[in-house]
Design a protein around this motif. Structure first.
Motif, PDB file in Angstrom:
ATOM      1  N   ASP A 142       0.904  -1.291  -0.014  1.00 36.78           N
ATOM      2  CA  ASP A 142       0.019   0.033   0.053  1.00 36.78           C
ATOM      3  C   ASP A 142       1.058   1.371   0.176  1.00 36.78           C
ATOM      4  O   ASP A 142       1.725   1.121   0.717  1.00 36.78           O
ATOM      5  CB  ASP A 142      -0.865   0.173   0.978  1.00 36.78           C
ATOM      6  CG  ASP A 142      -1.804  -0.990   1.160  1.00 36.78           C
ATOM      7  OD1 ASP A 142      -2.324  -1.620  -0.009  1.00 36.78           O
ATOM      8  OD2 ASP A 142      -2.592  -1.545   1.982  1.00 36.78           O
ATOM      9  N   VAL A 143       0.447   2.273  -0.592  1.00 37.28           N
ATOM     10  CA  VAL A 143       1.038   3.639  -0.704  1.00 37.28           C
ATOM     11  C   VAL A 143       1.372   4.006   0.857  1.00 37.28           C
ATOM     12  O   VAL A 143       0.318   4.076   1.409  1.00 37.28           O
ATOM     13  CB  VAL A 143       0.286   4.560  -1.597  1.00 37.28           C
ATOM     14  CG1 VAL A 143       1.106   6.007  -1.541  1.00 37.28           C
ATOM     15  CG2 VAL A 143       0.252   4.053  -3.029  1.00 37.28           C
ATOM     16  N   GLY A 144       2.449   4.480   1.081  1.00 41.99           N
ATOM     17  CA  GLY A 144       2.693   5.067   2.353  1.00 41.99           C
ATOM     18  C   GLY A 144       3.267   3.808   3.347  1.00 41.99           C
ATOM     19  O   GLY A 144       3.748   4.386   4.453  1.00 41.99           O
ATOM     20  N   THR A 145       3.313   2.681   2.906  1.00 44.06           N
ATOM     21  CA  THR A 145       3.921   1.644   3.859  1.00 44.06           C
ATOM     22  C   THR A 145       5.335   1.887   3.753  1.00 44.06           C
ATOM     23  O   THR A 145       6.073   2.021   3.009  1.00 44.06           O
ATOM     24  CB  THR A 145       3.652   0.267   3.118  1.00 44.06           C
ATOM     25  OG1 THR A 145       2.306  -0.056   2.851  1.00 44.06           O
ATOM     26  CG2 THR A 145       4.357  -1.008   4.052  1.00 44.06           C
ATOM     27  N   ALA A 146       6.056   2.073   5.030  1.00 44.08           N
ATOM     28  CA  ALA A 146       7.332   2.189   5.595  1.00 44.08           C
ATOM     29  C   ALA A 146       8.099   0.987   4.960  1.00 44.08           C
ATOM     30  O   ALA A 146       7.887  -0.070   5.160  1.00 44.08           O
ATOM     31  CB  ALA A 146       7.646   2.379   7.108  1.00 44.08           C
ATOM     32  N   LEU A 147       9.413   1.591   3.859  1.00 47.26           N
ATOM     33  CA  LEU A 147       9.914   0.470   3.460  1.00 47.26           C
ATOM     34  C   LEU A 147      10.723  -0.362   4.508  1.00 47.26           C
ATOM     35  O   LEU A 147      10.601  -1.553   4.187  1.00 47.26           O
ATOM     36  CB  LEU A 147      11.141   1.068   2.798  1.00 47.26           C
ATOM     37  CG  LEU A 147      10.561   2.056   1.533  1.00 47.26           C
ATOM     38  CD1 LEU A 147      11.973   2.640   0.783  1.00 47.26           C
ATOM     39  CD2 LEU A 147       9.696   1.231   0.560  1.00 47.26           C
ATOM     40  N   GLN A 148      10.875  -0.002   5.723  1.00 44.47           N
ATOM     41  CA  GLN A 148      11.573  -0.866   6.610  1.00 44.47           C
ATOM     42  C   GLN A 148      10.619  -1.827   7.187  1.00 44.47           C
ATOM     43  O   GLN A 148      11.139  -2.957   7.572  1.00 44.47           O
ATOM     44  CB  GLN A 148      11.954   0.002   7.870  1.00 44.47           C
ATOM     45  CG  GLN A 148      13.107  -0.439   8.952  1.00 44.47           C
ATOM     46  CD  GLN A 148      13.567   0.517   9.598  1.00 44.47           C
ATOM     47  OE1 GLN A 148      13.086   1.767   9.642  1.00 44.47           O
ATOM     48  NE2 GLN A 148      14.261   0.121  10.644  1.00 44.47           N
TER      49      GLN A 148
END
Length: 265
Positions: free
Chosen positions: A231-237
């Motif tokens: 999902d857009v906004g999901t933290a890459l970490q």
């Protein structure tokens, strides 16, 4: 007064020494803090250097390869900091060739130059550069426009990884300079097993890629990737955790095929 003067002097010396010790301590803290920052940046660069070495090292400097990606033919030719990338494909029975160098982008239609708008130049440059960028990973992680920082150590599927964050300067960072990347470097092999990125064009997106079919061709490592969507906004970490939980949506497979070392021809 004669008896008290040495006492006062000693007290003043003690206070002065105490102040100096506190100042030294504060200075040391600042130095330590600076050292931590420097060490963090240095650690990222050290990891990147090891990763480039593991994937091909100095061979990238003069690498000249051809490959197929999604039915289009690509070539990259490196000459130190100079490069020439080409993409060749058929459309409506016409042969189209895009050629990107350090300074120019041209398009040939049946071997004749085509006049392009500024948008067509930007889009064409970005399209060829993005494919070859991924094919040559991690070579381009040492570009001057790249900002690298060490994030953490982590584990994915019981393997140990160093996590590197990559951002780009606007100057020299290309049209998508505000994209952000994460790379998970296998601590045993120093190779990229996973990567993720967030982008802002077309309403934005988040992608996570898992490497497979890693092979070494005349000293340079090429890898394919399974491409997942978050999902857009999901933290890459957080993406490795979602990947291990099998909740990411598989979008495609990124396959670099029919690889040929043109330096041998």
């Amino acid at each position: 007064m004669t008896i008290l003067r040495p006492v006062i002097i000693l007290l003043l010396l003690a206070l002065n020494t105490s102040c100096k010790e506190r100042n030294t301590s504060n200075t040391a803290t600042v130095i330590d803090s600076t050292t931590v920052t420097t060490t963090t940046l240095s650690k990222a660069q050290q990891i990147i250097n090891k990763t480039i070495l593991a994937h091909g090292g100095d061979l990238y400097q003069t690498a000249h390869y051809a490959f197929t990606f999604r039915d289009k033919q690509y070539q990259f030719k490196n000459e130190g900091s100079n490069y020439k990338y080409t993409k060749t494909y058929i459309k409506d029975n016409d042969t189209i060739q895009d050629i990107l160098t350090n300074t120019t982008f041209i398009r040939l239609l049946n071997n004749k130059a085509v006049t392009l708008t500024e948008k067509e130049i930007v889009d064409g440059s970005g399209a060829i550069n993005s494919v070859i960028y991924f094919a040559m990973l991690p070579y381009k992680l040492n570009d001057p426009a790249v900002n690298a920082s060490y994030v953490e150590a982590t584990t994915i599927k019981n393997k140990d990884y160093a996590v590197i964050q990559i951002t780009f300067n606007e100057a020299g960072g290309g049209q998508d300079f505000d994209d952000q990347f994460y790379y998970w470097i296998n601590k045993d092999t120093n190779k990229i097993d996973y990567l993720a990125y967030s982008y802002h064009v077309n309403e934005g997106g988040v992608r996570f890629r898992s490497a497979y079919n890693s092979r070494v061709i005349d000293g340079i490592t090429f890898q394919d990737y399974i491409n997942y969507k978050a999902d857009v906004g999901t933290a890459l970490q957080t993406l490795p955790t979602l990947y291990e939980a099998d909740v990411l949506e598989k979008l495609s497979e990124i396959k670099t095929e029919n690889i040929i070392n043109l330096n041998k021809n």
